[in-house]
Design an enzyme around this catalytic site. Structure first.
Site, PDB file in Angstrom:
ATOM      1  N   GLU A 247       0.825  -1.195   0.000  1.00 16.45           N
ATOM      2  CA  GLU A 247       0.000   0.000   0.000  1.00 16.45           C
ATOM      3  C   GLU A 247       0.869   1.258   0.000  1.00 16.45           C
ATOM      4  O   GLU A 247       1.989   1.234  -0.481  1.00 16.45           O
ATOM      5  CB  GLU A 247      -0.940  -0.034   1.215  1.00 16.45           C
ATOM      6  CG  GLU A 247      -1.990  -1.144   1.160  1.00 16.45           C
ATOM      7  CD  GLU A 247      -3.042  -0.913   0.088  1.00 16.45           C
ATOM      8  OE1 GLU A 247      -3.164   0.234  -0.394  1.00 16.45           O
ATOM      9  OE2 GLU A 247      -3.766  -1.870  -0.257  1.00 16.45           O
TER      10      GLU A 247
ATOM     11  N   CYS B  19       1.555   1.551   4.745  1.00 19.62           N
ATOM     12  CA  CYS B  19       1.421   0.165   4.288  1.00 19.62           C
ATOM     13  C   CYS B  19       0.038  -0.407   4.601  1.00 19.62           C
ATOM     14  O   CYS B  19      -0.142  -1.621   4.663  1.00 19.62           O
ATOM     15  CB  CYS B  19       2.513  -0.705   4.903  1.00 19.62           C
ATOM     16  SG  CYS B  19       4.180  -0.105   4.555  1.00 19.62           S
TER      17      CYS B  19
ATOM     18  N   HIS C 145       8.457   8.573   1.573  1.00 15.35           N
ATOM     19  CA  HIS C 145       9.917   8.680   1.491  1.00 15.35           C
ATOM     20  C   HIS C 145      10.299  10.138   1.648  1.00 15.35           C
ATOM     21  O   HIS C 145       9.607  11.024   1.124  1.00 15.35           O
ATOM     22  CB  HIS C 145      10.437   8.176   0.152  1.00 15.35           C
ATOM     23  CG  HIS C 145      10.089   6.749  -0.113  1.00 15.35           C
ATOM     24  ND1 HIS C 145      10.650   5.702   0.569  1.00 15.35           N
ATOM     25  CD2 HIS C 145       9.214   6.204  -0.975  1.00 15.35           C
ATOM     26  CE1 HIS C 145      10.138   4.564   0.129  1.00 15.35           C
ATOM     27  NE2 HIS C 145       9.260   4.854  -0.814  1.00 15.35           N
TER      28      HIS C 145
END
Length: 299
Positions: free
Chosen positions: A140, A236, A144
């Site tokens: 998912e 995620c 970053h």
């Protein structure tokens, strides 16, 4: 900010120095790469992972060290795809004699896996605080940004162990060993989840994709990362666990003592590549930058 699908055009890397005053790091010119961070759920594994049997001669692995630079995500993604395409052609003819490892950081960006759902975003796509890219890795949404060590191994499993699940678990093992070696941090895996955890906080996300037995994408380790942008998503797709960083863990253990960010990133980088090379029995050869042209590659 508009939703950005995977780039299909050639690009020239414009790496931005991350830490002023540090030694100059090589800048990539033209190349390819793809983001690796994911959080796909998976079943538990039995017993400790072991590296493949050691060969008489270690396989070569070209290492692009940009770990102190910020590389825009779209450019890094194109760089990775270019390498995968070239390596795929070499593998078909039995001439793929070297794996690849790229280390870098990204400016702030969110990425969604192939089947990633917008329900895990806490913002509307048209009002996204940063760029959003949908990519081919599993899992998912993740974030970053500066202070996060992103590493993209591009590995031909035919020369290691032809098992994607083994490879995914192996990347987790590399990070666990690196954290213990460099920082005496006890990290672990959690059954049914992908990634590396310290307590109930995820410190490293992993996501991969394969093409002709060549796996790419990779891992993202929160070293000195500002964790605030993670609050804008369910990382995620996991709602009941948090996200952590090496700096946060060490500051808590040292009762708030300040720690140099550049030093932490250097320590994390060197520990991860050492454990990566040992686990996969690779001979790392550092390259100063990219010298090959990137072709237009369909998404």
């Amino acid at each position: 900010m508009a939703f950005l699908p995977p780039s299909s055009s050639a690009c020239h890397h414009r790496a931005v120095p991350f830490a002023p005053g540090t030694a100059p790091w090589a800048r990539p010119r033209r190349g390819t790469l793809r983001l690796a961070v994911a959080g796909a759920r998976s079943g538990p594994t039995a017993g400790p992972l072991q590296p493949p049997p050691a060969a008489v001669d270690r396989r070569r692995c070209e290492c692009f060290d940009l770990h102190q630079q910020l590389v825009p995500y779209a450019e890094a993604y194109a760089w990775q795809k270019s390498i995968v395409k070239r390596r795929g052609e070499l593998s078909y003819s039995g001439e793929d004699h070297s794996d690849t490892l790229i280390a870098l950081q990204h400016p702030p960006v969110y990425t969604l896996g192939t089947n990633g759902s917008e329900k895990y975003l806490h913002f509307k796509m048209e009002d996204a605080p940063f760029e959003v890219h949908q990519i081919t890795r599993g899992g998912e949404v993740t974030y970053h940004g500066p202070g996060q060590l992103v590493m993209y191994p591009i590995v031909n499993l035919l020369y290691h162990k032809d098992d994607v699940r083994w490879y995914l678990r192996s990347l987790e093992e590399v990070i666990i060993r690196a954290l213990k070696s460099a920082f005496s941090i006890k990290a672990s895996k959690i059954g049914g989840l992908t990634g590396v955890w310290v307590g109930d906080k995820k410190v490293a996300a992993i996501g991969i994709h394969g093409s002709r037995k060549i796996v790419y994408h990779g891992l993202a380790l929160n070293v000195t990362t500002d964790l605030t942008p993670f609050q804008m998503i369910d990382p995620c797709g996991i709602k009941d666990r948090g996200v952590g960083s090496i700096k946060e863990i060490l500051k808590k253990a040292s009762h708030g003592r300040e720690i140099d960010d550049t030093l932490l990133l250097d320590m994390a980088y060197h520990s991860v590549i050492k454990e990566f090379a040992e686990f996969f029995q690779l001979d790392l050869v550092t390259s100063p930058g990219c010298s090959f042209q990137v072709e237009n590659i369909p998404s």
